[in-house]
Motif scaffolding. Sequence first.
Motif, mmCIF file in Angstrom:
data_model
loop_
_atom_site.group_PDB
_atom_site.id
_atom_site.type_symbol
_atom_site.label_atom_id
_atom_site.label_comp_id
_atom_site.label_asym_id
_atom_site.label_seq_id
_atom_site.Cartn_x
_atom_site.Cartn_y
_atom_site.Cartn_z
ATOM 1 N N GLY A 1 0.929 -6.454 1.546
ATOM 2 C CA GLY A 1 -0.359 -6.967 1.382
ATOM 3 C C GLY A 1 -0.727 -8.074 0.190
ATOM 4 O O GLY A 1 -1.280 -9.063 0.649
ATOM 5 N N LEU A 2 0.199 -8.051 -0.829
ATOM 6 C CA LEU A 2 0.098 -9.036 -1.681
ATOM 7 C C LEU A 2 0.508 -10.333 -1.318
ATOM 8 O O LEU A 2 -0.110 -11.390 -1.588
ATOM 9 N N LEU B 1 -1.886 -11.757 1.593
ATOM 10 C CA LEU B 1 -3.239 -12.246 0.972
ATOM 11 C C LEU B 1 -3.132 -13.630 0.520
ATOM 12 O O LEU B 1 -3.854 -14.473 0.606
ATOM 13 N N GLN C 1 5.901 -2.419 -4.796
ATOM 14 C CA GLN C 1 5.034 -1.575 -5.726
ATOM 15 C C GLN C 1 6.214 -0.318 -6.375
ATOM 16 O O GLN C 1 5.897 0.446 -6.816
ATOM 17 N N HIS D 1 -3.001 -6.288 -8.561
ATOM 18 C CA HIS D 1 -2.987 -5.638 -7.222
ATOM 19 C C HIS D 1 -2.823 -3.974 -7.317
ATOM 20 O O HIS D 1 -2.629 -3.492 -6.058
ATOM 21 N N THR D 2 -2.690 -3.469 -8.344
ATOM 22 C CA THR D 2 -2.191 -2.093 -8.243
ATOM 23 C C THR D 2 -2.367 -1.399 -9.429
ATOM 24 O O THR D 2 -2.322 -1.998 -10.585
ATOM 25 N N VAL E 1 -9.159 -6.287 -7.121
ATOM 26 C CA VAL E 1 -9.029 -6.897 -5.676
ATOM 27 C C VAL E 1 -10.225 -5.987 -4.718
ATOM 28 O O VAL E 1 -10.400 -6.358 -3.494
ATOM 29 N N ASN F 1 -11.032 -8.481 -1.772
ATOM 30 C CA ASN F 1 -9.933 -9.290 -0.869
ATOM 31 C C ASN F 1 -10.548 -9.754 0.577
ATOM 32 O O ASN F 1 -11.738 -9.128 0.895
ATOM 33 N N TYR G 1 1.569 7.264 -1.188
ATOM 34 C CA TYR G 1 0.280 7.312 -1.600
ATOM 35 C C TYR G 1 -0.618 6.874 -0.287
ATOM 36 O O TYR G 1 -1.668 7.113 0.014
ATOM 37 N N GLU H 1 -5.218 2.969 -3.136
ATOM 38 C CA GLU H 1 -5.174 1.748 -2.499
ATOM 39 C C GLU H 1 -6.007 0.613 -3.100
ATOM 40 O O GLU H 1 -7.092 0.833 -3.046
ATOM 41 N N ALA H 2 -5.365 -0.360 -3.815
ATOM 42 C CA ALA H 2 -6.090 -1.300 -4.712
ATOM 43 C C ALA H 2 -7.121 -1.667 -3.711
ATOM 44 O O ALA H 2 -8.361 -1.782 -4.006
ATOM 45 N N SER H 3 -6.803 -2.252 -2.654
ATOM 46 C CA SER H 3 -7.910 -2.781 -1.611
ATOM 47 C C SER H 3 -7.580 -2.563 -0.131
ATOM 48 O O SER H 3 -8.315 -1.738 0.324
ATOM 49 N N GLY H 4 -6.503 -2.890 0.163
ATOM 50 C CA GLY H 4 -6.032 -3.093 1.703
ATOM 51 C C GLY H 4 -6.800 -4.278 2.265
ATOM 52 O O GLY H 4 -7.557 -4.693 1.817
HETATM 53 C C1 CR1 Z 1 -2.127 -3.601 -2.726
HETATM 54 O O1 CR1 Z 1 -1.483 -2.085 -2.650
HETATM 55 C C2 CR1 Z 1 -3.692 -4.902 -1.687
HETATM 56 C C3 CR1 Z 1 -2.676 -5.958 -1.858
HETATM 57 C C4 CR1 Z 1 -3.463 -7.388 -1.988
HETATM 58 C C5 CR1 Z 1 -1.289 -4.552 -3.064
HETATM 59 C C6 CR1 Z 1 -3.212 -3.628 -1.829
HETATM 60 O O2 CR1 Z 1 -3.989 -2.546 -1.549
HETATM 61 O O3 CR1 Z 1 -4.681 -5.168 -0.578
HETATM 62 O O4 CR1 Z 1 -2.084 -5.798 -3.106
HETATM 63 N N1 CR1 Z 1 -0.765 -4.398 -4.124
HETATM 64 O O5 CR1 Z 1 -4.316 -7.436 -2.880
HETATM 65 C C7 CR1 Z 1 0.636 -4.509 -4.434
HETATM 66 O O6 CR1 Z 1 1.446 -5.204 -3.619
HETATM 67 C C8 CR1 Z 1 2.249 -5.086 -6.206
HETATM 68 O O7 CR1 Z 1 0.868 -4.610 -5.923
#
Ligand code: CR1
Length: 824
Positions: free
Chosen positions: A112-113, A116, A266, A351-352, A439, A468, A557, A656-659
């Motif tokens: 996801g990071l 994004l 992560q 992001h986490t 996020v 996000n 998680y 989950e920070a955002s998804g």
């Molecule tokens: C998060 O787990 C989020 C993305 C983009 C991830 C996910 O929930 O949508 O970042 N975090 O913000 C991550 O990769 C290192 O952290």
Amino acid sequence: MEGLKKDVIRHVVSSLGSDYASKSAYNYYNALALAVRDRLIDNWIKTQRSYYDEKAKRVYYLSLEYLPGKSLMNNLHCLGIYETARKAMSDLGFSLEDLAEQEWDAGLGNGGLGRLASCFLDSMATLGIPGYGYGIRYDYGIFHQVIEDGKQVEQADNWMRVGNPWAYERGQHLFPVRFFGEVKNWTDEYGRLRHTWTAGDTVLAMPCDMLVPGWDNHHVINMRLWSARSDVEFDLDFFNTGNYLGAVEEKIFDEKISKVLYPSDQIEEGRELRLKQQYFFVTATIQDILRRFRKKHQDMTELPQSVAIQLNDTHPAIAIAELMRILLDEDLLDWEVAWDICVSTFAYTNHTILPEALETWPVSLLERMLPRHMQIIYEINARFLREVERVARSEDCGQLCHRDLDHLKQRVSLIQERPIKSVRMAHLAIIGSHSVNGVAALHTELLKARVFDDFQRLYPQKINNKTNGVTPRRWLWSANQPLSRLIASHIGTGFVRNLDELTQLEPLAADPAFREAWRAAKLENKQRLQAYIKRKLMRELHTEHLFDVHIKRIHEYKRQVLNLLHVVTAYNRLRHGQAADFTPRTVFFGGKAAPSYFMAKRIIHAINAVAATVNADSRVNDKLQVVYLPNYCVSQAERVIPATELSEQISTAGMEASGTGNMKFALNGALTIGTWDGATIEMAQAIGPELLFIFGMREDELVSLRQHGYNPMLYYHGDEELREALDMLRSDAFSPGQHGLFAPLVDNLLHGGDRFFVLADYRQYLGAQQDVGRLYLDQEEWTRRSILNAARMGFFSSDRAISQYAREIWDVAPMAGLQNGKGA
Ligand code: CR1
């Protein structure tokens, strides 16, 4: 069209050195890509020139990861020549779809990071924001996953082998990167102590530029990826001493820096080469940024007015020390002046909140590899801790005793003493930035209240939220033509640029004819997926099944195991004849596990084992099927998401920070089964929670459950179906002859504390799945909800997210003349 055809043929011959009559799809794909690139480069040059002419403030997005996926279709759509290209290639004897298959995904990220970051570049281009993406051009991206005997096997992703027709390699513009060496002290003319870092090893950073076009607006921004090049071939000494082979060996060694993406998502991998990658990336980028800045400015204090730098997580956080070093040691500024420039320039996105993802680097390693940076970090820390003391004392808390102050200082310090003395990169990023953002709303609240609570008290203005978003260009228009065409035929194409326009679909949800057309689009996508699965996995899908999809990185998680327990329970009910009303479904899983993440790999194995058993059981397999999609990646997501009816977003609340997958699914008309977590919460609020299937304990409930002592065994003993499912997993029901293969998974839940509360949410999840099954039988109501879900997703466009960053963090405006779409 004739022009494009001519250009393609010309490229087959003169760029690729092939006979145009030998109809190789590979050559024709590359030639088409080159012809498209030709159409981008003029606008790219004009765009870059206009930034200088208008003295625009620039945004630099620094990310160790990007996941662009494939570029051909997206670029054709952005340029508005998709139909032209389709006809042209068909005249030449090719289907455009087949040619697009020739392209390899650029998989320069984990999940996801990275995706994004790519959505954000797309939005900057579309909105006309003067933005640059900076990253590393890894020779090997995220590994290619194959499943052998149910297990994940990693293969090297040699994506560069076939060449990259999109990139411009700029071998003439090399930037030096130094490591190791030592620091010399000297005194300047005002008697101040100064420092000079003298190089130990040097390598070179070569820029590779990938063009990122906006949607129909002539604005083309740059993604600049660095590739490591050795400087030994320029080192005459080496040759003069006759050590030719030694020089070559060293060259290979140096070029290792950008060889491979770290495939851990992560999970922190504190390896020396990783730090080298980070610094290599950062110093080349900062040099390039300052080179551009100095063309028009002499006064470094003007930097924050001209430049905004966004740090995508802490991976590039060493940039803060690097900019300080340049300002102090090369520009000879005073500390306070330099520090103000830094803080005003940098902003950091977290992001986490998973503790295992928060980066630290051993002081001993930094001292050796980047001695001057370590000195600077110490100095930043000393000044910061003095400031903490001052703020703490000045606060109206006279009773703040020394012990508390000491504890506070230990907690916020840049340096952590145990288990080994290390630098906390998140603290460096927070202190060195004027903005720290989460996020999604819940994530940001947790940052303020838990993870960075001390910083929130010290700097109450710094932490802010930027939920996000995803780009509608790739994730709706390009990935889902059947649905996009249907939408466009009712409300026009404005939604591609302004996703809020989807609300115009709301009244159509009540129109039976529109609902039927909506279902037809879904069916077309399901059939496309069916054909793909048949080709790739030689399996026949039932398109009348509910398509239930769980695709994302494999992580405890994210609770793929919870989903699996539902599958096993459904299997048992069907076997025992207790599920007469069961709605037939196919459950898809997909995702990669970090190669070093034992539990995640075992989860993949378990899913495949359950799949094999269920799919082979003729008592159930017309009603329940399980599919593992190997090698989940961007281009696969583009196929699967449009065909999905049920989106699994079932992470432990608060984790989950955002998804962002959650957004892509809903945008394509899938209904969500999900927990009250990340951006799924905001989706439920925007759509109406009754139009999703929300279940499970909330974050604060989990906190209190934990505090009162969570005992997973209670759930095991109290729930017969759960017990049966877990006992089967633990025995050899799914692993004949390999007793105990999945015991680690079960033990982790029963005796390892079930850190992610799988058992606590099991029963509610089953209930929600039952609701899903029931609703699916009412196709009219299901479709109505599906339409309303998509119609209310406007907020989750990355255009909205980027507009907020631009206004609230970067203070940049879109380029004049581009705001209304059509460019100059
Ligand atoms: C998060 O787990 C989020 C993305 C983009 C991830 C996910 O929930 O949508 O970042 N975090 O913000 C991550 O990769 C290192 O952290």
